[in-house]
Motif scaffolding. Structure first.
Motif, PDB file in Angstrom:
ATOM      1  N   ARG A 178       1.031  -1.291   0.086  1.00 48.67           N
ATOM      2  CA  ARG A 178      -0.153   0.085   0.066  1.00 48.67           C
ATOM      3  C   ARG A 178       0.874   1.301   0.113  1.00 48.67           C
ATOM      4  O   ARG A 178       0.652   2.173  -0.797  1.00 48.67           O
ATOM      5  N   GLU A 179       1.872   1.206   0.995  1.00 45.86           N
ATOM      6  CA  GLU A 179       2.991   2.269   1.142  1.00 45.86           C
ATOM      7  C   GLU A 179       3.632   2.581  -0.418  1.00 45.86           C
ATOM      8  O   GLU A 179       3.670   3.724  -0.876  1.00 45.86           O
ATOM      9  N   MET A 180       3.959   1.554  -0.964  1.00 41.88           N
ATOM     10  CA  MET A 180       4.570   1.942  -2.453  1.00 41.88           C
ATOM     11  C   MET A 180       3.714   2.371  -3.329  1.00 41.88           C
ATOM     12  O   MET A 180       4.094   3.412  -4.087  1.00 41.88           O
ATOM     13  N   MET A 181       2.619   2.148  -3.627  1.00 36.24           N
ATOM     14  CA  MET A 181       1.522   2.733  -4.380  1.00 36.24           C
ATOM     15  C   MET A 181       1.099   3.877  -3.869  1.00 36.24           C
ATOM     16  O   MET A 181       1.031   4.886  -4.661  1.00 36.24           O
ATOM     17  N   THR A 182       1.088   4.222  -2.663  1.00 42.39           N
ATOM     18  CA  THR A 182       0.768   5.719  -2.037  1.00 42.39           C
ATOM     19  C   THR A 182       2.040   6.591  -2.761  1.00 42.39           C
ATOM     20  O   THR A 182       1.686   7.785  -3.266  1.00 42.39           O
ATOM     21  N   LEU A 183       3.289   6.132  -2.547  1.00 39.48           N
ATOM     22  CA  LEU A 183       4.301   6.954  -3.065  1.00 39.48           C
ATOM     23  C   LEU A 183       4.240   7.199  -4.693  1.00 39.48           C
ATOM     24  O   LEU A 183       4.622   8.331  -5.207  1.00 39.48           O
ATOM     25  N   TYR A 188       2.735  11.511  -8.941  1.00 40.44           N
ATOM     26  CA  TYR A 188       2.023  11.780  -9.812  1.00 40.44           C
ATOM     27  C   TYR A 188       1.134  13.051  -9.614  1.00 40.44           C
ATOM     28  O   TYR A 188       0.478  13.617 -10.357  1.00 40.44           O
ATOM     29  N   GLY A 189       1.671  13.572  -8.431  1.00 35.36           N
ATOM     30  CA  GLY A 189       0.825  14.900  -8.083  1.00 35.36           C
ATOM     31  C   GLY A 189      -0.188  14.827  -7.227  1.00 35.36           C
ATOM     32  O   GLY A 189      -1.022  15.858  -6.902  1.00 35.36           O
ATOM     33  N   VAL A 190      -0.662  13.535  -6.690  1.00 33.30           N
ATOM     34  CA  VAL A 190      -1.786  13.326  -6.090  1.00 33.30           C
ATOM     35  C   VAL A 190      -1.340  13.904  -4.477  1.00 33.30           C
ATOM     36  O   VAL A 190      -0.570  13.543  -3.934  1.00 33.30           O
ATOM     37  N   LYS A 191      -2.470  14.445  -3.923  1.00 32.77           N
ATOM     38  CA  LYS A 191      -2.148  14.779  -2.833  1.00 32.77           C
ATOM     39  C   LYS A 191      -1.953  13.756  -1.627  1.00 32.77           C
ATOM     40  O   LYS A 191      -2.843  12.818  -1.795  1.00 32.77           O
TER      41      LYS A 191
END
Length: 210
Positions: A178-183, A188-191
């Protein structure tokens, strides 16, 4: 009422699948660059001529192996996405599902890593799947990206690195995925709050069957 008998694949196709399964089994334990055609023939328990009836070179075998490793999984991902429309959420789910597959099937994951190391086409295949969602994310304003190529590289590079973390025991906790995809979404500029939420939703959907 009995189920209708399953349709038997033509012999040629069955033999081709036999060779591919043997190759992937071999690549799961031996670097694809070091494995020879003779090794694959021995693993598949076939004659030399039988192999060359299906693959003329090792490069052809590796490219076919790349497709085999990715296409069925990509189909699974599309199925669990269902009517999911948010491109950011779709990309988070896709990445987490790849990590899940690595956790559930280390042979598949090692074969993927080892084939990717010697097959340039593997990256092209991996890049083709998230491209549409990436483009939709840019068009909709969800992503702030200057280079599509760089953004795709971030996604695929994160998959490679994350899977290696899992295989080599550095990511025993599934929250790593989950943390990898959060990064990635942050890249990509997502808050950050939205990125965490979308990655969490993707994580929950990917693992809801377990």
């Amino acid at each position: 009422m009995t189920s209708p008998p399953k349709k038997l694949l033509p012999k040629r196709e069955r033999t081709r699948l036999q060779i591919l399964k043997a190759a992937l089994k071999l690549f799961a334990r031996k670097d694809a660059g070091e494995a020879s055609i003779s090794d694959v023939i021995a693993e598949a328990e076939i004659a030399n001529g039988t192999f060359y009836n299906h693959f003329k070179t090792k490069e052809e075998l590796l490219e076919a192996s790349s497709l085999t490793l990715i296409e069925s999984l990509a189909s699974e991902v599309e199925t669990i996405m269902g009517d999911m429309d948010d491109p950011a959420e779709r990309m988070a789910l896709a990445g987490i599902y790849f990590f899940k597959k690595a956790r559930m099937d280390s042979n598949w994951a090692w074969a993927l890593i080892r084939v990717a190391a010697v097959t340039p086409r593997m990256s092209d295949i991996l890049l083709s799947y998230p491209l549409r969602d990436l483009q939709r994310g840019i068009t909709s304003g969800k992503f702030s990206i200057e280079s599509t190529e760089t953004a795709l590289g971030l996604f695929v590079g994160s998959l490679h690195y994350g899977i290696r973390n899992i295989l080599e025991g550095r990511a025993k906790n599934k929250l790593h995925d989950r943390e990898m995809m959060t990064l990635v979404l942050r890249g990509y500029g997502v808050k950050i709050e939205i990125a965490k939420k979308l990655a969490s939703k993707g994580f929950e959907r990917a693992w809801k069957e377990e």
